[in-house]
Write a protein that holds these residues in place. Sequence first.
Motif: not given
Length: 217
Positions: A52-68
Motif C-alpha cells: 500500500a505504500g504506508t510502510s517502506l522496506p529497509n532495502s530493495g524496491s516495490i514497483k507496480m504498473d497498476l492502481r492499488v
Amino acid sequence: MIRFKNVSKFFKTDNHRKIILDRVSAEFETGCSYAILGVNGAGKSTTMRMIAGTSLPNSGSIKMDLRVSWPLGFAGGFHPLMTGKDNLNFIARAYGEDVRRVSGFVEEFAELGDYINAPVRTYSSGMMARLAFGLSMAIEFDCYLVDEITAVGDARFQERCRVAFDSRRKNSDVIMISHSMDTIASYCNRGIVLVDGRMLFFSKLDDAIETYYRLNR
C-alpha cells in the motif's frame, strides 16, 4: 503487476531483530487474486502495508504498473479535525477523481446524514468504518487490498458492502489477509505463505492453505 526486487524488511528491538522479508524478489501477476497466509507474527499486515505504500522496506524496491488501493476500510488517512466531507474532497483530489462524484457517492452509501459535515474526531468507530468503506468503493482500483473483511453496521448495511465490493472485484484483483479460509477461497485463486523471511508462491490456493496448516500445527 506488482514487483518486489530484493526487498528486506525487519524490526529492531533492544536485543533482537525480527525479520519479515529477507531479500525477496517476487511478482504478483495481473489477473490473479492472492491470499497472504502465515502464522501469527509472520508479517502479513506489514507486507500489505508495504504494498500500500504506508510502510517502506529497509532495502530493495516495490514497483507496480497498476492502481492499488489502501487496505479496504482503512480510516487512518482521515484528518480528525476536518469534516467527513472535507476529507472526502481532499482524498478525491489527491487521486485525480471528480470531487462531486466521490463525495455524492460516499454520502449516499455511508448514510451518515448531517454528520458528514462534522469533524471526523466526533465519529464513532462504526461511523468511521462506514465513511472509510464508502470511500474505498467510490474510487476504482485495479487491485484491492483487504486486511480482514470486518462487519460494518447492521445486516442490511453489511449486505450493501458485500454487493458493492463484489461489483468492484469483477474487474479488479484482490490481495487478501484473512483467518477465514472460506472467505479466502471466495475471493482468491492463488496463495502466498510467509515463512522465515521468504515468500512461498502457490499457483493453487489449496496448496498454499495446506502449507499454512502444516506450519500452524
